[in-house]
Each structure stands twice: as C-alpha cells, then as structure tokens.
Design a protein around this motif. Structure first.
Motif, PDB file in Angstrom:
ATOM      1  N   UNK A   1      45.256  16.519  30.163  1.00 40.57           N
ATOM      2  CA  UNK A   1      46.659  16.896  30.167  1.00 40.57           C
ATOM      3  C   UNK A   1      47.123  17.665  28.952  1.00 40.57           C
ATOM      4  N   UNK A   2      46.208  18.332  28.248  1.00 37.98           N
ATOM      5  CA  UNK A   2      46.607  19.149  27.100  1.00 37.98           C
ATOM      6  C   UNK A   2      47.167  20.471  27.632  1.00 37.98           C
ATOM      7  N   UNK A   3      48.408  20.820  27.306  1.00 35.80           N
ATOM      8  CA  UNK A   3      49.013  22.039  27.873  1.00 35.80           C
ATOM      9  C   UNK A   3      48.312  23.318  27.444  1.00 35.80           C
ATOM     10  N   UNK A   4      47.589  23.299  26.314  1.00 34.49           N
ATOM     11  CA  UNK A   4      46.875  24.484  25.852  1.00 34.49           C
ATOM     12  C   UNK A   4      45.468  24.572  26.426  1.00 34.49           C
ATOM     13  N   UNK A   5      45.033  23.524  27.136  1.00 33.41           N
ATOM     14  CA  UNK A   5      43.672  23.496  27.646  1.00 33.41           C
ATOM     15  C   UNK A   5      42.711  22.954  26.605  1.00 33.41           C
ATOM     16  N   UNK A   6      41.529  22.540  27.045  1.00 31.45           N
ATOM     17  CA  UNK A   6      40.547  21.985  26.126  1.00 31.45           C
ATOM     18  C   UNK A   6      39.193  22.657  26.350  1.00 31.45           C
ATOM     19  N   UNK A   7      38.377  22.620  25.324  1.00 28.69           N
ATOM     20  CA  UNK A   7      37.018  23.155  25.411  1.00 28.69           C
ATOM     21  C   UNK A   7      36.048  22.094  24.900  1.00 28.69           C
ATOM     22  N   UNK A   8      34.838  22.118  25.454  1.00 31.92           N
ATOM     23  CA  UNK A   8      33.809  21.147  25.088  1.00 31.92           C
ATOM     24  C   UNK A   8      33.172  21.556  23.764  1.00 31.92           C
ATOM     25  N   UNK A   9      33.043  20.587  22.870  1.00 30.75           N
ATOM     26  CA  UNK A   9      32.333  20.814  21.621  1.00 30.75           C
ATOM     27  C   UNK A   9      30.919  20.258  21.680  1.00 30.75           C
ATOM     28  N   UNK A  10      30.782  19.023  22.172  1.00 29.23           N
ATOM     29  CA  UNK A  10      29.478  18.369  22.210  1.00 29.23           C
ATOM     30  C   UNK A  10      29.466  17.286  23.274  1.00 29.23           C
ATOM     31  N   UNK A  11      28.252  16.931  23.706  1.00 32.00           N
ATOM     32  CA  UNK A  11      28.022  15.758  24.540  1.00 32.00           C
ATOM     33  C   UNK A  11      26.949  14.927  23.866  1.00 32.00           C
ATOM     34  N   UNK A  12      27.184  13.622  23.779  1.00 25.23           N
ATOM     35  CA  UNK A  12      26.237  12.736  23.098  1.00 25.23           C
ATOM     36  C   UNK A  12      26.144  11.421  23.848  1.00 25.23           C
ATOM     37  N   UNK A  13      25.025  11.184  24.541  1.00 25.81           N
ATOM     38  CA  UNK A  13      24.739   9.922  25.220  1.00 25.81           C
ATOM     39  C   UNK A  13      25.878   9.463  26.126  1.00 25.81           C
ATOM     40  N   UNK A  14      26.386  10.378  26.936  1.00 30.48           N
ATOM     41  CA  UNK A  14      27.394  10.037  27.929  1.00 30.48           C
ATOM     42  C   UNK A  14      28.828  10.234  27.483  1.00 30.48           C
ATOM     43  N   UNK A  15      29.057  10.478  26.200  1.00 30.13           N
ATOM     44  CA  UNK A  15      30.397  10.733  25.689  1.00 30.13           C
ATOM     45  C   UNK A  15      30.538  12.221  25.378  1.00 30.13           C
ATOM     46  N   UNK A  16      31.741  12.715  25.536  1.00 36.78           N
ATOM     47  CA  UNK A  16      32.020  14.132  25.339  1.00 36.78           C
ATOM     48  C   UNK A  16      33.082  14.299  24.264  1.00 36.78           C
ATOM     49  N   UNK A  17      32.836  15.205  23.348  1.00 39.14           N
ATOM     50  CA  UNK A  17      33.815  15.563  22.318  1.00 39.14           C
ATOM     51  C   UNK A  17      34.379  16.936  22.660  1.00 39.14           C
ATOM     52  N   UNK A  18      35.691  17.030  22.718  1.00 38.92           N
ATOM     53  CA  UNK A  18      36.321  18.309  23.038  1.00 38.92           C
ATOM     54  C   UNK A  18      37.568  18.494  22.190  1.00 38.92           C
ATOM     55  N   UNK A  19      38.085  19.693  22.213  1.00 38.32           N
ATOM     56  CA  UNK A  19      39.244  19.998  21.381  1.00 38.32           C
ATOM     57  C   UNK A  19      40.182  20.928  22.114  1.00 38.32           C
ATOM     58  N   UNK A  20      41.380  21.021  21.603  1.00 37.14           N
ATOM     59  CA  UNK A  20      42.356  21.970  22.123  1.00 37.14           C
ATOM     60  C   UNK A  20      41.858  23.398  21.945  1.00 37.14           C
ATOM     61  N   UNK A  21      42.092  24.223  22.958  1.00 33.44           N
ATOM     62  CA  UNK A  21      41.851  25.655  22.798  1.00 33.44           C
ATOM     63  C   UNK A  21      42.930  26.183  21.867  1.00 33.44           C
ATOM     64  N   UNK A  22      42.528  26.554  20.678  1.00 32.32           N
ATOM     65  CA  UNK A  22      43.494  26.818  19.613  1.00 32.32           C
ATOM     66  C   UNK A  22      44.378  28.010  19.921  1.00 32.32           C
TER      67      UNK A  22
END
Length: 432
Positions: free
Chosen positions: A132-153
């Motif tokens: 639900x981030x209004x700016x959208x998100x992008x994937x940074x990394x995946x590690x053992x089933x968990x995903x790290x992502x951030x706002x598209x700046x």
C-alpha cells in the motif's frame, strides 16, 4: 490434552475438499504406528486432533502452504499456527529448499518458475500492492523466504523500507536508519536472516559518515529489539564497492567491487574483514566481468568471465574459512548456443565482448529438494533456459513474451536481456 474448537468437526459440511486433505495430513504421518484408533479415517483424525502434543508434531511436519489454509479452520488453530514460537520451530525443522524462482518483471509484477515439473504452480504473489505504498515499492533482496524492499524514491520524499514474508504476505515497516537524522547517504541496505539459528532477522545499513568521503559507517537493525544501533567504527572501502548488492552467507554480509576488492561484515563479531578475490583471469582485472554473485544451498558462489569467449567460464565457491575461492565447476555453453542460435549477435564481430547475448539470472543448488543438482537460469532472447551444470543438459522453462501475465506487452523480448530479476523462493512461517 487440548480441547480443540468444535468448528473442526463441522468442517466436512463447510468445505469437503479441505476436510479431506486435512484428514490425510492428520493421519498419514503416523500411519505406521499402532495408535488405539478406530478403523475410520474420520474417527482417527478426531483422536489425533484432540491430542494437542500429537497435533503439534504433525503440524511441524506439514508444509507451509497447507498450514496457511488450516488457519481458517478455527480461531484456535489460527492462534496456534500464527504463534511466533511455533513458527520458529517449524522454520528450524522444515527443509529450506528452494521450490522455484520468483521473476521480477519490468512492469513491477512477478511471475514464477516452479522446480516441480509435475504440476503448474501459480506465483506466490503477483505484485507488492498489498504493502500500500502510494509511490510503489521495489525489491532490494530476498533472504531465506523474507523480502527486503523499499519505496521507489521520488524527489523530495524519504524512502521507506519494508520486510515482507512472501508466503504469508505480511510485512513490517522499518524505522528510518541513520542515527544522524537522515542527513547521511545510504549506500546499501542488506537483509540477514538464518531461521536455523534465530527467529529474528537483521538489516545492515551502510551509510556515509563525517570522517571523510572514503569512510563508511554500519548500522544494524534487529527485529528482536526493533531499533537501529551503530556497529563498530567508520571504515575505509574502495569507491566502487557494491554495497547495495550484498550477499548473506556464513553469518556475514559480503560485498564485492568490479576492481577486485572484497569485504564481509560478521554480524555477531561486528567487524569488517577482507575477503580474498577470485584468481585473475587472462588479461588481468581490467577484463573482469562479474556475471553472478550469490548464495545457494549454504555456499557462496561467484561467476566471472574474461575475454571474448563468454560461453566458457568457471563457477567459484568460497571456502567456509575464507582461505580461497575454489573452482567448483567449469561451464561450456557451446551446446546451448547451437540449440538456441538467437543468442549470437549477428551484427557484431565474433570477438566482441557482447557477441553472445545472454544473462545469468541465478545459480540454484538443490532446487526442488535435490541437493546434488546445480542449475543456472540463463535469460536469452525471449526465453529463460535452465542449464544443469553437472550433466550439461538444458531446457526452455519460460517464454518471456508469453508469461502470465506477459512480461513484455509492448516491448521486444530481445531488448529485455539484463532487465529481469530472479529471486530464489522458499516458504517460511517466520514472523516479520
């Protein structure tokens, strides 16, 4: 003995298909034991479901996907399966095998390549819209089933960071890093998670510091404490160190640079150490091109290519004591090129560095549960090829232009080489 909800016994009337699979799971793991049960499967399931300790042992042996469905059986089962202690026990007991590869498409959607050839698998998720981030998100990394992502700046806005569980689609928002109030530059955010050792994950932030432009500072976020802390003193690193693409392995986050330098940060020790580089190939470091750097099956690998013969390369594997990179495999893709001639760039000279148009998406060890399998996913024009390193066999596993949804609704498949991302996918109940 626990008194389970009566809704379990009414399940056959509400959802016969779920009831049948549930009874099979409750009775099959213990089919070889002589429990004092009646001859009917329903009666056996009732006795098993009424034994809380026995049900716990069965649930610990049940895959993640059925457990997620069983949460709807009753409130008590929902609470039981969602309990952090049970989730950690399940993550430690279950095999951390990669079941497939999640494809990141240029339109910010996802598709899925399953390693189970017997059945077609729907992608575990199509997008990250549930955040639900209004700016959208992008994937940074995946590690053992968990995903790290951030706002598209976007200009004038701060960036949010999220940790998601791909199987449960639950996520948490990280507090902002940088103890100096956000004035520092973040060079990399790296996720570290080992479910066999701890239910908690860590996020390593590499940022600038006030000492000099060639010095960096590390901050660590722990899901156990819920906050960031400084780790160690500022350290020097080469200007081209790729901090945004770190790899978690052996309790540390690893970084490499195109010029040959390599560093790793031991999370428990809190120290930056130097990692030996792979042996230089013909032509020295100037001709070095890294095609893959990642972890698979508990091992750290790197693939580098030197010179125009880009169809022949070596897969290196780091020793656990960091003594050296050993040659794990030698790969020759000439047979792949013969089967898929579209890999060649006919308008270039055969000695040009880009004469062969392909991209190494990822290296998978133990895909589908077979620890002896080593496979490369190669993206070529319009296709993704799975190449078995051990026996040299290969097959087309994905048509880029005909994915579901299509990866390229308006773009030629040949122009997408290097624009797809591949993330090894494994299921976990880990709480985020």
């Amino acid at each position: 003995m626990r008194n389970w909800d009566e809704s379990f016994w009414t399940l056959p009337h509400k959802c016969p298909s779920m009831s049948k699979s549930l009874i099979n799971i409750l009775t099959f793991p213990f089919a070889g034991f002589n429990f004092p049960m009646s001859t009917t499967s329903t009666s056996s399931a009732e006795q098993v479901a009424g034994n809380g300790d026995l049900l716990t042992e069965i649930f610990l042996r049940t895959p993640v996907k059925p457990l997620l469905r069983f949460r709807s059986v009753s409130k008590r089962w929902l609470s039981f399966i969602s309990d952090p202690h049970f989730c950690h026990r399940h993550a430690r007991r279950s095999s951390a095998s990669v079941s497939g590869v999640l494809l990141g498409l240029p339109n910010s959607n996802f598709d899925f390549i399953s390693f189970d050839e017997k059945k077609a698998s729907e992608p575990p998720l199509r997008s990250l819209d549930f955040i639900g981030d209004p700016l959208g998100v992008k994937v940074l990394q995946v590690c053992n089933g968990l995903l790290c992502c951030s706002t598209v700046r976007s200009l004038g806005t701060s960036r949010n960071y999220y940790i998601c569980n791909l199987a449960t689609r639950r996520f948490s928002v990280l507090p902002p890093p940088c103890s100096s109030g956000g004035r520092d530059t973040v060079f990399g955010i790296n996720l570290a998670f080992d479910p066999s050792k701890s239910p908690y994950y860590s996020v390593i932030c590499v940022r600038s510091c006030e000492v000099s432009i060639s010095h960096y500072q590390i901050e660590i976020y722990s899901s156990g404490t819920g906050d960031w802390r400084l780790s160690g003193k500022p350290f020097r690193a080469p200007f081209d160190m790729v901090f945004y693409d770190g790899v978690f392995w052996n309790g540390a986050v690893h970084w490499i640079s195109p010029s040959g330098a390599s560093l790793y940060f031991g999370i428990d020790e809190g120290r930056i150490e130097t990692m030996p580089p792979p042996p230089p190939g013909p032509g020295g470091w100037g001709k070095r091109r890294i095609r893959h750097f990642g972890e698979s099956g508990g091992h750290l690998h790197i693939i580098e290519i030197y010179g125009p013969r880009t169809t022949q390369f070596v897969v290196y594997e780091m020793e656990r004591d960091y003594s050296n990179w050993g040659v794990r495999f030698s790969v020759d893709l000439d047979k792949v090129i013969a089967a898929f001639p579209e890999i060649t760039q006919n308008y270039l000279d055969a000695h040009d560095l880009y004469y062969y148009a392909y991209n190494v998406l990822c290296l998978i060890r133990g895909g589908g549960g077979n620890e002896e399998d080593f496979s490369l996913l190669l993206q070529i024009r319009g296709k993704i090829i799975c190449y078995n390193i051990k026996d040299g066999s290969f097959k087309n596993v994905y048509d880029v232009a005909h994915g579901n949804p299509p990866a390229l609704p308006r773009v030629k498949a040949s122009s997408l080489i290097g624009c797809l991302e591949a993330y090894p996918y494994m299921e976990t109940l880990t709480c985020v």
